[in-house]
Design a protein around this motif. Structure first.
Motif, PDB file in Angstrom:
ATOM      1  N   THR A   1       0.829  -1.204   0.000  1.00  0.00           N
ATOM      2  CA  THR A   1       0.000   0.000   0.000  1.00  0.00           C
ATOM      3  C   THR A   1       0.866   1.258   0.000  1.00  0.00           C
ATOM      4  O   THR A   1       0.636   2.183  -0.798  1.00  0.00           O
ATOM      5  CB  THR A   1      -0.934  -0.004   1.222  1.00  0.00           C
TER       6      THR A   1
ATOM      7  N   ASP B   1       2.576   1.775  -3.403  1.00  0.00           N
ATOM      8  CA  ASP B   1       1.678   2.402  -4.379  1.00  0.00           C
ATOM      9  C   ASP B   1       1.545   3.903  -4.125  1.00  0.00           C
ATOM     10  O   ASP B   1       1.577   4.712  -5.056  1.00  0.00           O
ATOM     11  CB  ASP B   1       0.294   1.751  -4.343  1.00  0.00           C
ATOM     12  N   GLU B   2       1.406   4.276  -2.855  1.00  0.00           N
ATOM     13  CA  GLU B   2       1.289   5.694  -2.507  1.00  0.00           C
ATOM     14  C   GLU B   2       2.568   6.460  -2.845  1.00  0.00           C
ATOM     15  O   GLU B   2       2.506   7.584  -3.357  1.00  0.00           O
ATOM     16  CB  GLU B   2       0.955   5.856  -1.023  1.00  0.00           C
TER      17      GLU B   2
ATOM     18  N   ILE C   1      11.070   4.743  -4.911  1.00  0.00           N
ATOM     19  CA  ILE C   1       9.717   4.362  -4.498  1.00  0.00           C
ATOM     20  C   ILE C   1       9.815   3.458  -3.266  1.00  0.00           C
ATOM     21  O   ILE C   1       9.160   3.690  -2.256  1.00  0.00           O
ATOM     22  CB  ILE C   1       8.966   3.625  -5.621  1.00  0.00           C
TER      23      ILE C   1
ATOM     24  N   GLU D   1       4.757   5.694  -5.154  1.00  0.00           N
ATOM     25  CA  GLU D   1       4.839   5.810  -6.615  1.00  0.00           C
ATOM     26  C   GLU D   1       3.947   6.944  -7.118  1.00  0.00           C
ATOM     27  O   GLU D   1       4.367   7.757  -7.950  1.00  0.00           O
ATOM     28  CB  GLU D   1       4.436   4.498  -7.274  1.00  0.00           C
ATOM     29  N   GLU D   2       2.719   7.014  -6.608  1.00  0.00           N
ATOM     30  CA  GLU D   2       1.804   8.092  -7.004  1.00  0.00           C
ATOM     31  C   GLU D   2       2.381   9.461  -6.658  1.00  0.00           C
ATOM     32  O   GLU D   2       2.313  10.397  -7.461  1.00  0.00           O
ATOM     33  CB  GLU D   2       0.447   7.912  -6.331  1.00  0.00           C
ATOM     34  N   LEU D   3       2.958   9.573  -5.460  1.00  0.00           N
ATOM     35  CA  LEU D   3       3.557  10.834  -5.025  1.00  0.00           C
ATOM     36  C   LEU D   3       4.699  11.234  -5.952  1.00  0.00           C
ATOM     37  O   LEU D   3       4.776  12.380  -6.406  1.00  0.00           O
ATOM     38  CB  LEU D   3       4.058  10.721  -3.585  1.00  0.00           C
TER      39      LEU D   3
ATOM     40  N   PRO E   1       7.595  14.520 -12.417  1.00  0.00           N
ATOM     41  CA  PRO E   1       7.231  13.981 -13.733  1.00  0.00           C
ATOM     42  C   PRO E   1       8.436  13.780 -14.656  1.00  0.00           C
ATOM     43  O   PRO E   1       8.352  13.026 -15.622  1.00  0.00           O
ATOM     44  CB  PRO E   1       6.261  15.028 -14.290  1.00  0.00           C
TER      45      PRO E   1
ATOM     46  N   LEU F   1       5.305  10.221  -9.040  1.00  0.00           N
ATOM     47  CA  LEU F   1       4.795  10.525 -10.381  1.00  0.00           C
ATOM     48  C   LEU F   1       4.221  11.938 -10.445  1.00  0.00           C
ATOM     49  O   LEU F   1       4.407  12.647 -11.439  1.00  0.00           O
ATOM     50  CB  LEU F   1       3.723   9.511 -10.794  1.00  0.00           C
ATOM     51  N   ALA F   2       3.549  12.356  -9.367  1.00  0.00           N
ATOM     52  CA  ALA F   2       2.938  13.687  -9.337  1.00  0.00           C
ATOM     53  C   ALA F   2       3.965  14.795  -9.116  1.00  0.00           C
ATOM     54  O   ALA F   2       3.848  15.880  -9.689  1.00  0.00           O
ATOM     55  CB  ALA F   2       1.875  13.749  -8.242  1.00  0.00           C
ATOM     56  N   THR F   3       4.961  14.526  -8.289  1.00  0.00           N
ATOM     57  CA  THR F   3       5.904  15.589  -7.921  1.00  0.00           C
ATOM     58  C   THR F   3       7.175  15.588  -8.750  1.00  0.00           C
ATOM     59  O   THR F   3       7.901  16.587  -8.753  1.00  0.00           O
ATOM     60  CB  THR F   3       6.290  15.480  -6.425  1.00  0.00           C
TER      61      THR F   3
END
Length: 98
Positions: free
Chosen positions: A31, A34-35, A53, A37-39, A45, A41-43
């Protein structure tokens, strides 16, 4: 364990259903991975290393979860190596590169 103190880690009906239906097991590390990775990807790019990660996720784990996360990482690494070996063996059994 015994009949008085059953094994708390023994699979039960729910575990059997999850396995039969191939539902992925969610862990604290998965979990947080995944969080993280999302962070990233957003911060970031422009990109980042995959190790970032994992390190970010691992740092966020409660201390009590870190040993289990390491076991999960070791098992995942071993599984990937085992799959690579099996794939290579199949390739060689089929005559190698064509």
């Amino acid at each position: 364990m015994n009949h008085i103190m059953p094994d708390p880690y023994a699979p039960d009906e729910f575990d059997d259903l999850m396995r039969e239906n191939k539902v992925p097991v969610l862990t604290a590390f998965a979990t947080l991975f995944d969080e993280a990775e999302e962070l990233l990807l957003a911060t970031r790019p422009e990109g980042f290393d995959v190790e970032e990660i994992g390190r970010l996720a691992f740092e966020e784990l409660p201390e009590a979860e870190k040993a289990t996360a390491l076991d999960e990482l070791f098992y995942t690494y071993w599984s990937a190596r085992d799959m690579d070996r099996a794939t290579l063996a199949r390739h060689e059994a089929q005559g190698g590169a064509r």
